[in-house]
Design a protein around this motif. Sequence first.
Motif, PDB file in Angstrom:
ATOM      1  N   UNK A   1       0.709  -1.259   0.032  1.00  0.00           N
ATOM      2  CA  UNK A   1       0.029   0.015  -0.110  1.00  0.00           C
ATOM      3  C   UNK A   1       0.774   1.134  -0.009  1.00  0.00           C
ATOM      4  N   UNK A   2       2.319   1.273  -0.043  1.00  0.00           N
ATOM      5  CA  UNK A   2       2.883   2.452   0.329  1.00  0.00           C
ATOM      6  C   UNK A   2       4.240   2.094  -0.634  1.00  0.00           C
ATOM      7  N   UNK A   3       4.394   2.863  -1.721  1.00  0.00           N
ATOM      8  CA  UNK A   3       5.681   2.779  -2.702  1.00  0.00           C
ATOM      9  C   UNK A   3       6.807   3.714  -1.650  1.00  0.00           C
ATOM     10  N   UNK A   4       8.016   3.645  -2.330  1.00  0.00           N
ATOM     11  CA  UNK A   4       9.189   4.490  -1.898  1.00  0.00           C
ATOM     12  C   UNK A   4       9.099   5.458  -3.086  1.00  0.00           C
ATOM     13  N   UNK A   5       9.007   6.841  -2.737  1.00  0.00           N
ATOM     14  CA  UNK A   5       8.899   7.806  -3.679  1.00  0.00           C
ATOM     15  C   UNK A   5      10.309   8.581  -3.503  1.00  0.00           C
ATOM     16  N   UNK A   6      10.838   9.146  -4.623  1.00  0.00           N
ATOM     17  CA  UNK A   6      11.901   9.879  -4.378  1.00  0.00           C
ATOM     18  C   UNK A   6      12.540  10.563  -5.826  1.00  0.00           C
ATOM     19  N   UNK A   7      13.483  11.316  -5.708  1.00  0.00           N
ATOM     20  CA  UNK A   7      14.183  11.730  -6.882  1.00  0.00           C
ATOM     21  C   UNK A   7      15.601  11.007  -7.190  1.00  0.00           C
ATOM     22  N   UNK A   8      15.773  10.547  -8.280  1.00  0.00           N
ATOM     23  CA  UNK A   8      17.424  10.137  -8.923  1.00  0.00           C
ATOM     24  C   UNK A   8      18.052  11.104  -9.174  1.00  0.00           C
ATOM     25  N   UNK A   9      19.082  11.689  -8.956  1.00  0.00           N
ATOM     26  CA  UNK A   9      20.129  12.375  -9.475  1.00  0.00           C
ATOM     27  C   UNK A   9      21.094  11.611 -10.590  1.00  0.00           C
ATOM     28  N   UNK A  10      21.405  12.120 -11.710  1.00  0.00           N
ATOM     29  CA  UNK A  10      22.177  11.796 -12.724  1.00  0.00           C
ATOM     30  C   UNK A  10      23.203  12.619 -12.974  1.00  0.00           C
ATOM     31  N   UNK A  11      24.530  12.397 -13.015  1.00  0.00           N
ATOM     32  CA  UNK A  11      25.498  13.272 -13.341  1.00  0.00           C
ATOM     33  C   UNK A  11      25.880  12.880 -15.003  1.00  0.00           C
ATOM     34  N   UNK A  12      26.169  13.877 -15.414  1.00  0.00           N
ATOM     35  CA  UNK A  12      26.727  13.613 -17.137  1.00  0.00           C
ATOM     36  C   UNK A  12      28.036  14.347 -17.303  1.00  0.00           C
ATOM     37  N   UNK A  13      28.936  13.690 -17.750  1.00  0.00           N
ATOM     38  CA  UNK A  13      30.319  14.161 -17.866  1.00  0.00           C
ATOM     39  C   UNK A  13      31.053  13.374 -18.991  1.00  0.00           C
ATOM     40  N   UNK A  14      32.005  13.813 -19.425  1.00  0.00           N
ATOM     41  CA  UNK A  14      32.896  13.220 -20.270  1.00  0.00           C
ATOM     42  C   UNK A  14      34.198  12.788 -19.644  1.00  0.00           C
TER      43      UNK A  14
ATOM     44  N   UNK B   1      25.772   8.903 -15.293  1.00  0.00           N
ATOM     45  CA  UNK B   1      25.594   7.665 -14.214  1.00  0.00           C
ATOM     46  C   UNK B   1      24.655   8.353 -13.174  1.00  0.00           C
ATOM     47  N   UNK B   2      23.701   7.466 -12.678  1.00  0.00           N
ATOM     48  CA  UNK B   2      22.958   7.762 -11.271  1.00  0.00           C
ATOM     49  C   UNK B   2      23.866   7.915 -10.357  1.00  0.00           C
ATOM     50  N   UNK B   3      23.658   8.950  -9.345  1.00  0.00           N
ATOM     51  CA  UNK B   3      24.770   9.012  -8.318  1.00  0.00           C
ATOM     52  C   UNK B   3      24.085   9.199  -6.692  1.00  0.00           C
ATOM     53  N   UNK B   4      22.698   9.360  -6.816  1.00  0.00           N
ATOM     54  CA  UNK B   4      21.937   9.348  -5.296  1.00  0.00           C
ATOM     55  C   UNK B   4      20.348   9.198  -5.590  1.00  0.00           C
ATOM     56  N   UNK B   5      19.859   8.921  -4.896  1.00  0.00           N
ATOM     57  CA  UNK B   5      18.274   8.851  -4.637  1.00  0.00           C
ATOM     58  C   UNK B   5      18.079   9.612  -3.413  1.00  0.00           C
ATOM     59  N   UNK B   6      17.310  10.398  -3.582  1.00  0.00           N
ATOM     60  CA  UNK B   6      16.897  11.536  -2.671  1.00  0.00           C
ATOM     61  C   UNK B   6      15.173  11.192  -2.215  1.00  0.00           C
TER      62      UNK B   6
END
Length: 351
Positions: free
Chosen positions: A145-158, A233-238
Amino acid sequence: MLKRLIFVLLIFTLSCIDPYNIETEQGEQLLTVEGFITNELGPHLIRLTRSDTYGSVFEGLIRPVRQAIVNVRDSQGLVTFLTEIEPGVYATPSDFAAQPGFSYTLQIRLLDGKEYTSFPEKINPVAPIDSVSYRSLSLATDNRLEDRVGVQLVAHFKDPSDQTNFYYWRTNPGMYVVVANPELYTLPPDHPTNPRGPAPKDCCATCYLVENSRLQSFAIASDEDFNGLSTRLPITFIEDNGLRFKDTYRADILQMGISAEAHRFLKLVDQQLSITGSVFDQPPANIRGNMVSLDNPDEVVLGYFIAASVSNKTVYIKREDLEFTATQRIIPDDCQIVPDATLTPPPGWNP
């Protein structure tokens, strides 16, 4: 490619090396060294703590190590002394910045005369972050009945093609707008004339909060699979706690170039935590960092002193841009009742 990205979730006290629980012998008190320096201007912080005796009634109590002499010595012989700014926390001067290509050694002398040193750590170059993107996620949990909701941050670099690179991502303490509803305030139940009666307040609906959480995530990676390539690359989940994304959230990302030894240490920590199955379980084996005792080579010293180059990027996350959000928490009062919330925006706030 992404499967080699390692996420580690650890308890920590400062933006420094993350502390972790560890099994110790009866009566053993372990010194823990946490902190890093970068090529940006300071102050950079080093925290010294010692756990209480294993098996005592104070087991698990972390005590600051005070009145130590702490300095950083570079490969050119220049010594910079740190100042104790609060119990167990030592800071470099604000004008101190590590120099690319130099190596740095952390040296510690405790009040009882015991001396410790790190192995030299070299300031390796790091690819600049081109941008940071984000997306909202809704993750299934054991509770249907309860999902874990948040924001994933993704770093872009060469990634540079002419060298082997090891990456370490951290986030500074998050900042966000606290949204309250002072118009919904009601009198307390023990009010003599009108218990729980409506009493709307004129102020204040919005505040700002800089988080001071002990729970922090970081990520590491090597360029084995993306050497010389433009990479994301994904770097963290808030996680959305019902307050962080009611309006605007600010995340400050640090992308650091670390040594192969530092990367190996952090990878071992992750593997140990994976074996136990929980970040709150004790790893089954001691993981030694780069700190050693000059008086007793067999003494176990926890933590790792990192010297790194860094590239920063700030991203503002707005609620209207998120597909998934958690149920909002209502604050029927002045927003200033939230601990550490203020009416003044944090320095540099510019969404």
